[in-house]
Scaffold this motif. Structure first.
Motif, PDB file in Angstrom:
ATOM      1  N   PHE A 128       0.823  -1.209   0.000  1.00  0.00           N
ATOM      2  CA  PHE A 128       0.000   0.000   0.000  1.00  0.00           C
ATOM      3  C   PHE A 128       0.857   1.259   0.000  1.00  0.00           C
ATOM      4  CE2 PHE A 128      -1.977  -3.485   2.361  1.00  0.00           C
ATOM      5  CZ  PHE A 128      -3.069  -3.724   1.557  1.00  0.00           C
ATOM      6  N   SER A 129       2.098   1.120  -0.405  1.00  0.00           N
ATOM      7  CA  SER A 129       2.998   2.267  -0.451  1.00  0.00           C
ATOM      8  C   SER A 129       2.413   3.367  -1.334  1.00  0.00           C
ATOM      9  CB  SER A 129       4.359   1.828  -0.993  1.00  0.00           C
ATOM     10  OG  SER A 129       5.240   2.919  -1.070  1.00  0.00           O
ATOM     11  N   ASN A 130       2.546   4.604  -0.887  1.00  0.00           N
ATOM     12  CA  ASN A 130       1.975   5.723  -1.640  1.00  0.00           C
ATOM     13  C   ASN A 130       2.889   6.940  -1.524  1.00  0.00           C
ATOM     14  OD1 ASN A 130       0.093   7.061  -3.253  1.00  0.00           O
ATOM     15  ND2 ASN A 130      -0.980   7.887  -1.478  1.00  0.00           N
ATOM     16  N   ASN A 131       4.166   6.735  -1.799  1.00  0.00           N
ATOM     17  CA  ASN A 131       5.151   7.798  -1.634  1.00  0.00           C
ATOM     18  C   ASN A 131       5.776   8.118  -2.984  1.00  0.00           C
ATOM     19  OD1 ASN A 131       7.245   9.512  -0.913  1.00  0.00           O
ATOM     20  ND2 ASN A 131       7.645   8.426   1.005  1.00  0.00           N
ATOM     21  N   HIS A 132       5.432   9.284  -3.499  1.00  0.00           N
ATOM     22  CA  HIS A 132       5.968   9.696  -4.801  1.00  0.00           C
ATOM     23  C   HIS A 132       7.204  10.576  -4.650  1.00  0.00           C
ATOM     24  CE1 HIS A 132       5.714   9.939  -9.103  1.00  0.00           C
ATOM     25  NE2 HIS A 132       5.621  11.259  -9.116  1.00  0.00           N
ATOM     26  N   MET A 133       7.639  10.787  -3.408  1.00  0.00           N
ATOM     27  CA  MET A 133       8.787  11.660  -3.181  1.00  0.00           C
ATOM     28  C   MET A 133      10.088  10.870  -3.006  1.00  0.00           C
ATOM     29  SD  MET A 133       7.341  14.462  -3.571  1.00  0.00           S
ATOM     30  CE  MET A 133       8.556  15.683  -3.078  1.00  0.00           C
ATOM     31  N   ILE A 134      10.019   9.577  -3.168  1.00  0.00           N
ATOM     32  CA  ILE A 134      11.226   8.772  -3.189  1.00  0.00           C
ATOM     33  C   ILE A 134      11.253   8.017  -4.514  1.00  0.00           C
ATOM     34  CG2 ILE A 134      11.351   8.617  -0.689  1.00  0.00           C
ATOM     35  CD1 ILE A 134      10.270   5.776  -0.857  1.00  0.00           C
ATOM     36  N   ARG A 135      12.443   7.888  -5.090  1.00  0.00           N
ATOM     37  CA  ARG A 135      12.570   7.310  -6.434  1.00  0.00           C
ATOM     38  C   ARG A 135      13.766   6.349  -6.463  1.00  0.00           C
ATOM     39  NH1 ARG A 135      10.286  11.714  -9.495  1.00  0.00           N
ATOM     40  NH2 ARG A 135       8.605  12.521  -8.182  1.00  0.00           N
TER      41      ARG A 135
END
Length: 636
Positions: A128-135
């Protein structure tokens, strides 16, 4: 004449059109969803026709340059604060969703590239990860010992950590990025450039590697190994209709040694199984536990999966239409070099369909396809060819500004720990020079606990590797050693607890990169004093006193006299020191702590709760109650 003039005009027009449409080319890593390093020069570079004008636009600014005579160009933009997303435009190329934050080069062997899919049972929240600030960007494999490459191979892209994309991540990079983002609020970019089974020699720049004379001989042996005779079973022994009646048998899972087979062979296994009608023609999965070292798995003559080194769980898809009712044949080609080569016990071996499961343990037939025992080390040597992975997977990235490096490697070099500290120093120095950053922070993952434990003190290869890693970090400034002998698994070289390892790494980053005043390291042995029948140990990083992780007595201390034979000792904390003794050693001369492949019960820490690094006060090359320092194969 008219016809000739018309043709000339058409050619000139075509050349003019081609020149007008000439495209600037960017490195593979400069692409959508990328992360650029904050508070450092922002480098953009690429290729074009010689003399071509190039315009770079970023966050309201624009920069001009021109390709040189070799068709190369570069622009260095001013430092930029963390933030985004931004557009990056290079002529008519538009790079979207660019963040500015901290970029980490994550390198080493397979514990650096353990796929996140393996962690889902332990950490279901990843789904359920929802982090667009790590790539994250995984650099494709490119081994080029012949010279440095200008670019990495195509075929990859930057991935964010939203649920639809997170399964492309590598486990350690994911947890580090998650924890660092939560701690700092700074976007994180993880450049994962690693290869399972790789040795440190492949990652050291060539000029630094040549400082080690034995590398020339090692490379020569590698070239000879590639000329070894071919496998007699290649293309034949996986066939479903092969007559294997004269093959020998053994019971799997088992090691080669159980059948009296020495390592250094290519061995083929075959098993005929009966399948119910419910599995005929349908998709299935085959689970082959863990195999040591590299494998190819065939079902009815068709390759369904392969892994080039030991360690990862073997789970391969069997495509629909391949299985049929009744007799089916499973064949395994195993490149078996390690002393513990074979089928690792206590792992799943089965063929699983939607309505039935077939057990694959029990009797298998086997036959040697290729005997490599006369030059077993040489057969593995191609993995050690000088600087090939640096040339292909690091050198093309050296214009990219970094926050630091996360290095997780050592398993493949555990039998050569006596020079590993010097090799690691050479790697760090070479990388800092290549990235033009004399103080580039380097976070080193110390090897976790692994393999069986003993009921008596031993001298083992992974203990010596941890010592070498510590020595290098003590000598090289702006480095940090993440001690983690409580995160491993005794029977899996790829432990799942990557989150705690990442948390320890972050302590180092908080001190080296973010400038926090904190006790990031555990106690580090400094000196000792013999006091009658006991030895007093003194430590750095012990301000505020020493502790144990569980509040109980100290464990995993051993003591020895002049004969060098170690016995378990009583160890007691006295403020910032540890007092060690044993009635069996009335005249002690040396102490060891957590000195084993698997010291998971060792529990010395400081007030910050960070584990003490394993250490010894002696400098014996080998003691006389040792377990063999063995070669653990191509590694993990």
């Amino acid at each position: 004449m008219k016809r000739t003039g018309l043709i000339t005009t058409m050619i000139l027009g075509l050349l003019s059109a081609l020149n007008a449409d000439a495209k600037v080319k960017l490195p593979q890593v400069i692409s959508d969803c990328m992360v650029l390093q904050r508070d450092a020069p922002l480098n953009v570079w690429g290729w074009a026709d010689p003399g071509e004008n190039v315009t770079v636009r970023f966050d309201g600014q624009h920069f001009f340059t021109r390709a040189d005579g070799d068709g190369k160009w570069s622009v260095q933009m001013p430092e930029h604060k963390a933030g985004g997303p931004y557009l990056l435009e290079v002529n008519d190329i538009i790079i979207r969703d660019v963040l500015v934050g901290d970029v980490w080069l994550c390198s080493g062997q397979s514990n650096q590239e353990t796929p996140i899919e393996r962690l889902l049972v332990r950490y279901p929240e990843i789904n359920f990860s929802n982090n667009h600030m790590i790539r994250m960007y995984k650099v494709p494999t490119q081994d080029t010992p012949q010279g440095e490459m200008e670019d990495i191979p195509a075929g990859e892209r930057w991935h964010s950590a939203v649920a639809s994309d997170v399964m492309n991540w590598k486990a350690l990079a994911y947890w580090y990025a998650v924890l660092a983002w939560e701690q700092t609020g700074i976007p994180q970019g993880m450049l994962v450039s690693s290869l399972g089974g790789s040795a440190i020699e492949s990652w050291i720049p060539q000029d630094r590697l040549l400082e080690f004379p034995e590398q020339a001989a090692l490379k020569a042996r590698a070239e000879q190994a590639q000329r070894l005779a071919s496998d007699a079973g290649a293309g034949k022994w996986m066939r479903e209709d092969l007559d294997d009646s004269d093959w020998q048998t053994l019971v799997n899972p088992s090691y080669l040694a159980d059948a009296g087979i020495s390592p250094g062979v290519v061995i083929w296994y075959r098993k005929t199984i009966d399948l119910p009608a419910s599995m005929a023609g349908r998709h299935a999965r085959i689970y082959m536990g863990r195999l040591v070292d590299g494998d190819e798995v065939y079902v009815n003559g068709q390759l369904v999966g392969s892994t080039g080194y030991f360690g990862p769980p073997r789970k391969y898809d069997v495509p629909s239409g391949l299985l049929h009712e009744g007799k089916n044949v499973i064949a395994v080609r195993l490149t078996a070099n390690a002393p513990d080569a074979g089928f690792v016990p206590d792992k799943p071996y089965k063929l699983e369909g939607d309505e039935a499961v077939v057990d694959l343990t029990g009797e298998w037939k086997w036959r040697i396809g290729q005997d490599l025992r006369s030059s077993r080390r040489d057969f593995r040597a191609p993995r050690f060819t000088g600087s090939g992975l640096y040339n292909g997977m690091v050198a093309p990235l050296t214009r990219y500004s970094l926050a630091g490096v996360i290095w997780y490697q050592g398993e493949s070099n555990a039998d050569r720990a006596d020079i590993y500290d010097e090799q690691l120093e050479a790697l760090i120095g070479g990388w800092r020079e290549a990235f033009r950053s004399e103080a580039l922070p380097v976070l080193v993952c110390q090897l976790p606990n692994y393999m069986e434990k003993f009921d008596h003190p031993v001298d083992e290869s992974w203990a010596r590797m941890r010592e070498a890693q510590l020595k290098a970090c003590q000598r090289v400034p702006n480095t940090y050693l993440a001690t983690s002998y409580n995160t491993g698994e005794w029977n899996d070289i790829h432990p799942l607890n990557k989150k705690d390892m990442a948390a320890t790494l972050l302590l180092g980053a908080r001190k080296l990169v973010y400038g926090e005043k904190l006790q990031a390291s555990g106690p580090v042995y400094r000196s000792m004093k013999v006091d009658g029948k006991r030895i007093i140990l003194y430590f750095d990083e012990a301000e505020g006193g020493l502790r144990t992780t569980d509040g109980g007595p100290l464990r995993h201390f051993a003591i020895a006299g002049a004969d060098g034979r170690y016995v378990w000792a009583e160890a007691v904390i006295k403020g910032s020191t540890v007092v060690v003794s044993s009635p069996e050693v009335p005249q002690p001369v040396s102490v060891r702590y957590a000195w084993a492949n698997n010291p998971d019960d060792a529990n010395l820490t400081n007030k910050s709760g960070v584990l003490a690094s394993p250490f010894r006060t002696d400098d014996y090359p080998v003691d006389n109650n040792t377990t063999p320092v063995v070669d653990f194969g191509p590694g993990a």
